[in-house]
Scaffold this motif. Structure first.
Motif, short mmCIF file in Angstrom:
data_model
loop_
_atom_site.label_atom_id
_atom_site.label_comp_id
_atom_site.label_asym_id
_atom_site.label_seq_id
_atom_site.Cartn_x
_atom_site.Cartn_y
_atom_site.Cartn_z
N SER A 87 83.86 -44.63 -33.46
CA SER A 87 82.65 -43.95 -32.66
C SER A 87 81.46 -44.56 -32.94
N GLY A 88 81.43 -45.26 -33.93
CA GLY A 88 80.26 -46.08 -34.30
C GLY A 88 79.41 -45.33 -35.60
N LYS A 89 79.89 -44.35 -36.01
CA LYS A 89 79.42 -43.81 -37.27
C LYS A 89 79.79 -44.52 -38.49
N PHE A 90 79.32 -45.66 -38.86
CA PHE A 90 79.76 -46.60 -39.80
C PHE A 90 79.23 -45.91 -41.19
N ALA A 91 78.16 -45.48 -41.28
CA ALA A 91 77.91 -44.79 -42.76
C ALA A 91 78.89 -43.82 -42.97
N ASP A 92 79.20 -42.99 -42.03
CA ASP A 92 80.22 -41.75 -42.30
C ASP A 92 81.43 -42.30 -42.70
N ALA A 93 81.73 -43.25 -41.92
CA ALA A 93 83.23 -43.86 -41.95
C ALA A 93 83.27 -44.73 -43.24
N GLY A 137 85.79 -41.86 -37.07
CA GLY A 137 84.25 -41.92 -37.20
C GLY A 137 83.77 -43.46 -37.30
N THR A 187 77.11 -52.13 -41.90
CA THR A 187 75.93 -51.48 -42.53
C THR A 187 75.37 -52.45 -43.37
N ALA A 200 83.38 -51.32 -42.21
CA ALA A 200 82.03 -50.31 -42.17
C ALA A 200 81.13 -50.83 -43.01
#
Length: 269
Positions: free
Chosen positions: A161-167, A158, A198, A194
């Motif tokens: 793939s750039g999904k920092f909030a989810d990571a 995650g 953010t 992460a």
């Protein structure tokens, strides 16, 4: 006087013995009536003849009874044979039924054995899913549960793939579920990154410092120290950032992060 020798056919003896006695008596009386009563031998012959006639009558009666009994016995034998045949047929039917039931039971047993094998294979596979496996992350080897490995890799995927909030959420959940995991130091490093992505700089500093405190010799430790300085610079904490970079040069002088730290310090003068 010569004795009479009488040989009679069986049917004649069985059917007409009384009539024969009368004929013989009638034939003898006219010719020698006076002599018959006077001559003892003639009298004995007549008595003997009558005894033979009586014997033949009795034999005929016994033969008739024997024939009747034989017929009755034959009927009984036939009935017994018929009952025996019926019993044999019933046994054959029961045997066929039992054979069919046995074949059905064999099929059911074979199916149960197949299901048991499938269950055993499934149990083995599920058990293997919980057996610790050897993993290598950031230069460190340790044993981890398959589920643990999967959770870490999913969180890292995650982040990449750039999904920092989810990571961020995934790594925080991972550390809560596996606080003593061999992945813990790496998880803190990526969680801090992460949070930095953010702009949650203070929380990022907390996790980078936790990594340095728990595993100062970890492969990611120099990068974690440099990341702390980056967060401090974002927070306009220049003095703190300088101190962090200087400590980095002392602790990890030969690391790539140390080279970057030197450049940052030169820019801050």
């Amino acid at each position: 006087m010569p004795r009479f020798t009488t040989t009679l056919p069986r049917r004649f003896a069985a059917a007409s013995l009384p009539a024969l006695v009368l004929v013989l008596s009638g034939a003898c009386l006219p010719a020698a009536q006076a002599a018959l009563f006077e001559d003892d031998e003639a009298r004995r012959a007549i008595l003997e003849l009558r005894q033979r006639v009586d014997s033949l009558q009795q034999a005929n009666q016994r033969t008739t009874e024997d024939v009747r009994r034989t017929g009755d016995d034959g009927s009984q034998v036939r009935r017994s044979l018929l009952e025996l045949q019926n019993q044999i047929d019933a046994l054959r039917t029961e045997t066929a039924k039992l054979r069919g039931q046995n074949e059905q039971l064999l099929r059911e047993v074979a199916e149960l054995q197949r299901q048991q094998r499938d269950i055993a294979v499934g149990v083995d596979e599920r058990l293997r899913q919980f057996e610790p496996i050897k993993v290598s992350v950031d230069g460190q080897e340790f044993m981890a549960d398959p589920a643990e490995k999967t959770a870490f890799e999913a969180a890292l995927a995650g982040f990449r793939s750039g999904k920092f909030a989810d990571a961020q959420t995934a790594f925080a959940g991972f550390l809560k579920q596996y606080p003593r995991s061999g992945y813990a130091a790496s998880a803190r490093f990526w969680l801090g990154n992460a949070q930095y992505a953010t702009r949650n700089y203070k929380e990022a500093i907390t996790h980078f410092k936790a990594l340095l405190a728990a595993a100062p010799n970890h492969a990611r430790a120099p990068e974690a120290a440099l990341s702390i300085a980056n967060c401090q610079m974002e927070l306009k904490e220049t003095r703190g950032a300088r101190k962090t970079l200087e400590d980095l040069l002392v602790a990890y002088p030969k690391s790539e992060a140390a080279s970057t730290a030197k450049e940052r310090l030169a820019q801050m003068k």
